[in-house]
Structure formats: structure tokens, C-alpha cells
Design a protein around this motif. Sequence first.
Motif, PDB file in Angstrom:
ATOM      1  N   CYS A  20       1.094  -1.625   0.219  1.00  0.00           N
ATOM      2  CA  CYS A  20      -0.387  -0.261  -0.191  1.00  0.00           C
ATOM      3  C   CYS A  20       0.564   1.760  -0.038  1.00  0.00           C
ATOM      4  CB  CYS A  20      -0.577  -0.157   1.212  1.00  0.00           C
ATOM      5  SG  CYS A  20      -2.159   1.240   1.248  1.00  0.00           S
ATOM      6  N   SER A  21       1.983   1.111   0.615  1.00  0.00           N
ATOM      7  CA  SER A  21       2.542   2.773   0.690  1.00  0.00           C
ATOM      8  C   SER A  21       4.524   1.977   1.267  1.00  0.00           C
ATOM      9  CB  SER A  21       2.142   3.287   1.807  1.00  0.00           C
ATOM     10  OG  SER A  21       3.192   4.091   2.123  1.00  0.00           O
ATOM     11  N   ASN A  22       4.925   2.207   0.624  1.00  0.00           N
ATOM     12  CA  ASN A  22       6.481   2.299   0.492  1.00  0.00           C
ATOM     13  C   ASN A  22       7.044   3.032   1.454  1.00  0.00           C
ATOM     14  OD1 ASN A  22       6.816  -0.193  -1.885  1.00  0.00           O
ATOM     15  ND2 ASN A  22       7.614   1.798  -2.968  1.00  0.00           N
ATOM     16  N   ASN A  23       6.538   3.706   2.411  1.00  0.00           N
ATOM     17  CA  ASN A  23       6.555   4.518   2.971  1.00  0.00           C
ATOM     18  C   ASN A  23       6.629   3.779   4.463  1.00  0.00           C
ATOM     19  OD1 ASN A  23       6.811   6.694   1.315  1.00  0.00           O
ATOM     20  ND2 ASN A  23       5.881   8.126   2.600  1.00  0.00           N
ATOM     21  N   LEU A  24       6.033   3.041   4.194  1.00  0.00           N
ATOM     22  CA  LEU A  24       5.425   1.727   5.660  1.00  0.00           C
ATOM     23  C   LEU A  24       5.802   0.456   5.908  1.00  0.00           C
ATOM     24  CD1 LEU A  24       1.288   2.337   5.768  1.00  0.00           C
ATOM     25  CD2 LEU A  24       3.019   3.665   7.243  1.00  0.00           C
ATOM     26  N   VAL A  39       0.983   1.220  -4.166  1.00  0.00           N
ATOM     27  CA  VAL A  39      -0.610   2.301  -4.363  1.00  0.00           C
ATOM     28  C   VAL A  39      -0.701   3.827  -3.744  1.00  0.00           C
ATOM     29  CG1 VAL A  39      -3.520   2.949  -3.825  1.00  0.00           C
ATOM     30  CG2 VAL A  39      -2.177   0.021  -3.752  1.00  0.00           C
ATOM     31  N   ALA A  40       0.111   4.065  -2.887  1.00  0.00           N
ATOM     32  CA  ALA A  40       0.035   5.368  -1.998  1.00  0.00           C
ATOM     33  C   ALA A  40       0.842   6.599  -3.135  1.00  0.00           C
ATOM     34  CB  ALA A  40      -0.104   5.587  -0.487  1.00  0.00           C
ATOM     35  N   GLU A  41       2.173   5.813  -2.841  1.00  0.00           N
ATOM     36  CA  GLU A  41       3.025   6.767  -4.034  1.00  0.00           C
ATOM     37  C   GLU A  41       3.655   6.715  -5.444  1.00  0.00           C
ATOM     38  OE1 GLU A  41       4.191   4.753  -0.958  1.00  0.00           O
ATOM     39  OE2 GLU A  41       3.569   5.941   0.360  1.00  0.00           O
ATOM     40  N   GLY A  42       2.841   5.195  -5.821  1.00  0.00           N
ATOM     41  CA  GLY A  42       3.188   4.786  -7.383  1.00  0.00           C
ATOM     42  C   GLY A  42       1.828   5.037  -8.347  1.00  0.00           C
TER      43      GLY A  42
HETATM   44  C1  LIG Z   1       5.859   9.441   1.814  1.00  0.00           C
HETATM   45  O1  LIG Z   1       7.031   9.619   2.672  1.00  0.00           O
HETATM   46  C2  LIG Z   1       7.528  10.720   1.243  1.00  0.00           C
HETATM   47  C3  LIG Z   1       8.582  11.479   1.984  1.00  0.00           C
HETATM   48  O2  LIG Z   1       8.572  11.762   3.432  1.00  0.00           O
HETATM   49  C4  LIG Z   1       6.273  12.019   1.362  1.00  0.00           C
HETATM   50  O3  LIG Z   1       6.031  12.957   0.776  1.00  0.00           O
HETATM   51  C5  LIG Z   1       4.706  10.531   0.966  1.00  0.00           C
HETATM   52  O4  LIG Z   1       3.916  11.954   0.939  1.00  0.00           O
HETATM   53  C6  LIG Z   1       4.780   9.668   1.964  1.00  0.00           C
HETATM   54  N1  LIG Z   1       3.663   9.079   1.070  1.00  0.00           N
HETATM   55  C7  LIG Z   1       2.152   9.174   1.749  1.00  0.00           C
HETATM   56  C8  LIG Z   1       1.330   8.120   1.320  1.00  0.00           C
HETATM   57  O5  LIG Z   1       2.287   9.409   2.937  1.00  0.00           O
END
Ligand SMILES: *[C@@H]1O[C@H](CO)[C@@H](O)[C@H](O)[C@H]1NC(C)=O
Length: 316
Positions: free
Chosen positions: A71-75, A83-86
Motif C-alpha cells: 500500500c505504501s513504500n513509506n510503511l 498504491v499510495a506513492e506510485g
Molecule cells: C511518503 O514519504 C514521502 C517522503 O517523506 C512523502 O512525501 C509522502 O507524502 C509519503 N507518502 C504518504 C502516502 O504518506
Amino acid sequence: MRITLSTLLIAFVGAAIAVGPGPNQIKNLVTFGDSYTDASQTGDGGVAWPTYAAGYGNFTLFPFAKAGATCSNNLTFAPFLSVAEGQIPAYVSQKNSGEINVPPEETIYTIWIGTNDLGANNILSGQQAPGVTVVDTTTCAVNWAKTLYDTGARNFLFQNMIPLQKVPMYQPNAYPNRYWTAARNTTAWSLEMAELVNAGNTMARLMLKELTPTLPGAHVGLFDSYALFSDIIVHPGNYLNGTAPLNVTDAINACVFDVDEPTNGPSFCTTATGTDKDSFLWWDEIHPSEQADRVVAREITDAIKRKSDKWSTWFS
Ligand SMILES: *[C@@H]1O[C@H](CO)[C@@H](O)[C@H](O)[C@H]1NC(C)=O
Ligand SMILES: *[C@@H]1O[C@H](CO)[C@@H](O)[C@H](O)[C@H]1NC(C)=O
Ligand SMILES: *[C@@H]1O[C@H](CO)[C@@H](O)[C@H](O)[C@H]1NC(C)=O
Ligand SMILES: *[C@@H]1O[C@H](CO)[C@@H](O)[C@H](O)[C@H]1NC(C)=O
Ligand SMILES: *[C@@H]1O[C@H](CO)[C@@H](O)[C@H](O)[C@H]1NC(C)=O
């Protein structure tokens, strides 16, 4: 005619209970997710479910799901378009540039995500970002609807996770395979996966229900993949139709590795071919088979076209 308060009330309640899209409302299908849904790099060794669904329902397909995604590469990082970033940004940019035409009334959005978030190389084996849990990945998946709503989308069908503890990779008697060759306690993994999936799915249901009133004018539905796959496992004869004995435990394309010499490649593989393939629930150690995906496509199409609410719940 005298319009009384109760007439108004009946009219209002009547409108309020018209949940879900109308039977002939949806013309476009926009899909998000991972290899279970990726229409070009398919995970099932054949044609992916969205392609079948587009055929069954005469939908125009706009496929954004990507194999390997979380879902999110940040997580939960995986080197693919999450999904969230791409995927959502790709959709928004194509919509804004006019490359795709998706009128809100006649377009439905689906998401099927979580397998890579919870699985090996992420939460199950401890590689997620520090402190991240299934609560965060589930929140992310549900937020997908809010994010798309804010760009104008109005019809959503959220596919929850399948019983991942039953896929060959996470069964108690799992063997070293192309997705994981290191030693691990397969009993512990299967138990943990059952906990993660059931907790995630239960949270998703409650979170979607809570989100729904904040999305006025939208139709929000939950498709219970967990229940569908559980039913296939218990009643395979209702769904699988190949020429081999029906098989819901092993894969069409299974390869056993030697835990001590994994770099040597598989020690042996078993492969079902031709019409035998449609007897299997699993394509490989992680993925549903093409016949399972035909079933998913049929049931999703019936949910969208409101021919059946057997696996779906419409919150609005
Ligand atoms: C993921 O991290 C990036 C860099 O900190 C940020 O710009 C982005 O909003 C984050 N994505 C989400 C879905 O929170
Ligand atoms: C299929 O969908 C297209 C585009 O929405 C429409 O023009 C066509 O009439 C539909 N065909 C059938 C058989 O419903
Ligand atoms: C594997 O995990 C199970 C369930 O937690 C436990 O009962 C068992 O003792 C573990 N096996 C080994 C070899 O550690
Ligand atoms: C399922 O398939 C596997 C691999 O082909 C095979 O070893 C096993 O015996 C099959 N099980 C059944 C119930 O047919
Ligand atoms: C099984 O059913 C599907 C339709 O769900 C059909 O496309 C497929 O050809 C069937 N497989 C066999 C081996 O008959």
C-alpha cells in the motif's frame, strides 16, 4: 396530494437505502493492487482477473495495479510502484492530462492489497519501517478511497485479503520455495499470518464503515475475498473444473528448494499442464490460479452489476 412529514420521511429513507451502484450504472473499471490484480505482469500464469471482469461485464479497464506492490513504500517498502506513492499518482496524472476519461457516475474503483505488506520481507519477518503494524497498512488501504474521492471518484469496491495462512507459502507445512528459502518456523508463520489477515480484514470493514458517512454521494462496498476463498477451499467442486483431482493445497507450478543450497535453484518442481491446471486453487506458492481468478472476476462482476450480494456489502 398532501405532502406530510411521513411522506417526506419515507421518500428520504427510500433514497437512503438505495445502497450500491445501479445494475447498469458502471461502464469503467479502475483497478489498484499488487500481482493478484496486475493485468500485464499477471500473477496467475495466465490472464488476470481484471481482464476477465472487463470481458464478463463489458467494462473498459484502466489497470493501475503493479506486481510486488504494497500500500505504501513509506510503511512497508518493496521496490515496486506502491498504491499510495506510485499507482494513485499515476492515475491522477493520466486523469488530469485527459489521457483517460472516467466519468464519476459510471466508473468504479477497486483495490486488492495487503499480501506483500503483511508477508515475508515485510511485517511477517520484521522488515517494515520501525513501529509500523497492520493497523497502519490497513489505514493506508482504506485511505485509498478517501484520496480518490477527493479527486472526484464516487464508486468503490474494497477487496479484503484472502486467507493467506492457507497459501502454500504460509501453510504450516510450507517448504523452501522461490519466495523464501531461508529457514523459518512454518507453524509460527502460518499462525501469525492468520492473526494478521483476520485483524486487518476486521479493521478494514470497521474503518470503511466509519469512512462512508464522510464521503457523501459515494457508493462504498466491501468484497469479501476471505469468505470467497474460504468457500473455494471447503467446496472446491463448486469452483474448480480441471481434469486432475481438485487441489486446494498445492500449486500448479511448485518448486522445492534445498534450504542448505538455495542458490543452486530448485531441487525439483511439479507442474500441472493443460486442462489439469483448472483443478488447482493456487498457481504457485503465493498466487491464486487462473481458474480462481476467473471466479474472482465473475463474482466481482456480479457484485458490480448487482446480480449478487453474496460476497459484497454496500455501506452506501
Ligand atoms: C511518503 O514519504 C514521502 C517522503 O517523506 C512523502 O512525501 C509522502 O507524502 C509519503 N507518502 C504518504 C502516502 O504518506
Ligand atoms: C459495451 O460497452 C460499450 C461502451 O460502453 C457500449 O458501446 C456497447 O454497446 C456495450 N456492448 C454491450 C454488448 O453491452
Ligand atoms: C515453531 O512455532 C510453534 C508455534 O509457535 C512452536 O510450537 C514450535 O515449538 C516452534 N518450533 C521450533 C522448532 O521452534
Ligand atoms: C495436489 O497437487 C500436488 C502437486 O501436484 C500433489 O502432490 C498432491 O498429491 C495433490 N493433492 C491432491 C489432493 O490431489
Ligand atoms: C473452467 O471454467 C472456466 C469458466 O469459469 C472456463 O473458461 C474453463 O475453460 C474451464 N476449464 C476447463 C478445463 O474446462
